[in-house]
Design an enzyme around this catalytic site. Structure first.
Site, PDB file in Angstrom:
ATOM      1  N   SER A 174       0.832  -1.199   0.000  1.00  0.00           N
ATOM      2  CA  SER A 174       0.000   0.000   0.000  1.00  0.00           C
ATOM      3  C   SER A 174       0.871   1.255   0.000  1.00  0.00           C
ATOM      4  CB  SER A 174      -0.903   0.014   1.235  1.00  0.00           C
ATOM      5  OG  SER A 174      -1.574   1.252   1.361  1.00  0.00           O
ATOM      6  N   TYR A 234      -1.907  -0.696  10.128  1.00  0.00           N
ATOM      7  CA  TYR A 234      -1.873  -1.192   8.743  1.00  0.00           C
ATOM      8  C   TYR A 234      -0.722  -0.546   7.971  1.00  0.00           C
ATOM      9  CZ  TYR A 234      -3.542  -2.309   4.027  1.00  0.00           C
ATOM     10  OH  TYR A 234      -3.632  -2.769   2.732  1.00  0.00           O
TER      11      TYR A 234
END
Length: 316
Positions: A174, A234
């Site tokens: 990401s 995350y």
């Protein structure tokens, strides 16, 4: 037109380009693989992983789907076989947070197929939606997203079959995990420099960084630790994945021509999946494209240790 509107227009245009690219079949000239080549996609019973597995199978590879839940995995394989006849898709249970599960999977893979050619580390979790930023499940997020990717990669590399085209490891990551992103980056400049330096980057440094974060979560001081501000746990897990991608690529570069392994990561974007509460702006079919492309790109065009989004290299 505002900057936000211009950015949205550019994003929509690029999504249209990706959709077009997916409609262009790989020609025989570009096709180095056959049904004898095996691709393993972790966490592929739904979402991006399912779509990567589907597209690789449609391109003619033998694909192994994995999931923690046996029923969910078997249902995914059944769905793929129902969608299109002749797909060579198989399922085996796998929990990337469990070392014994990884060992069992590796034994089964070697016995059944003799090894693999492509590994897509897709298995991952996220417990934040919208403006949430809880770290209640930070240990699970780090264990699954980073340590699961690392341990799976280490276990599969010895099983990757020699080939003049090279084997592939593709890590789903990401942009939130960019070390030097303009936003959502580490506040510690020295640590950013260390993680960015090929000479200073080590597995110990990555592990020490995520361990420090987890320890601060446990003692309640993480908010003042200079960690990323958005989806902190995350983001940290994907920062570690990106760093580990570069580290493994460097270590594997020493291999001979017949034993090359190309290791890259990519950001699929903000995708309409369960992980985002289906609030994303990109369908899984388009989000999977870069992962499939990195898996199948010709060896003479292949790169290693890079980070991609929408088939374009971006900065770590």
């Amino acid at each position: 037109m505002t900057n936000k509107e211009k950015a949205r227009e550019r994003r929509e245009k690029r999504m249209q380009e990706i959709s077009l690219l997916r409609t262009i079949p790989y020609s025989d000239h570009h096709r180095w693989w056959s049904c004898e080549n095996v691709a393993v996609v972790t966490g592929s019973n739904r979402g991006i992983g399912f779509e990567i597995a589907r597209q690789l199978a449609v391109h003619g590879l033998t694909v192994v789907l994995t999931a923690r839940n046996v029923n969910a995995g078997l249902e995914a394989v059944k769905s793929l076989r129902h969608q299109e006849e002749g797909l060579k898709v198989y399922f085996h249970q796998l929990d990337v947070t469990d070392s014994s599960s990884i060992r069992e999977f590796g034994c089964w893979l070697k016995q059944t197929f003799g090894g693999l050619d492509i590994l897509v580390n897709n298995a991952g979790v996220n417990y934040n939606l919208g403006s949430d930023n809880t770290v209640e499940f930070a240990e699970t997020v780090i264990s699954t997203n980073y340590q699961g990717t690392k341990n799976m990669t280490k276990a599969m590399i010895p099983l990757m079959r020699p080939s003049p085209h090279g084997a592939r490891v593709v890590n789903v990551s990401s942009r939130l995990g960019r070390v030097n992103g303009r936003r959502n980056r580490l506040a510690n400049v020295e640590l950013r420099d260390q993680l960015s330096s090929p000479d200073l980057l080590t597995e110990e440094l990555i592990d020490r960084t995520v361990s420090k974060f987890i320890n601060q979560v446990k003692d309640g001081t993480w908010e003042s630790g200079g960690w990323p501000q958005t989806f902190t746990d995350y983001s940290m897990s994907k920062l570690a994945v990106n760093a580990y991608t570069r580290l493994m690529a460097k270590e594997l570069e020493r291999r001979g021509e017949e034993e090359k392994i190309y290791v890259n990561s990519f950001c699929p974007g903000w995708v309409k999946t369960a992980m985002t509460g289906y609030a994303g702006n990109m369908p899984p079919e388009d989000a999977a494209d870069t992962g499939v492309w990195l898996s199948l790109v010709l060896s003479e065009e292949a790169v290693t240790g890079k980070f991609f989004a929408e088939r374009r290299e971006i900065n770590f």
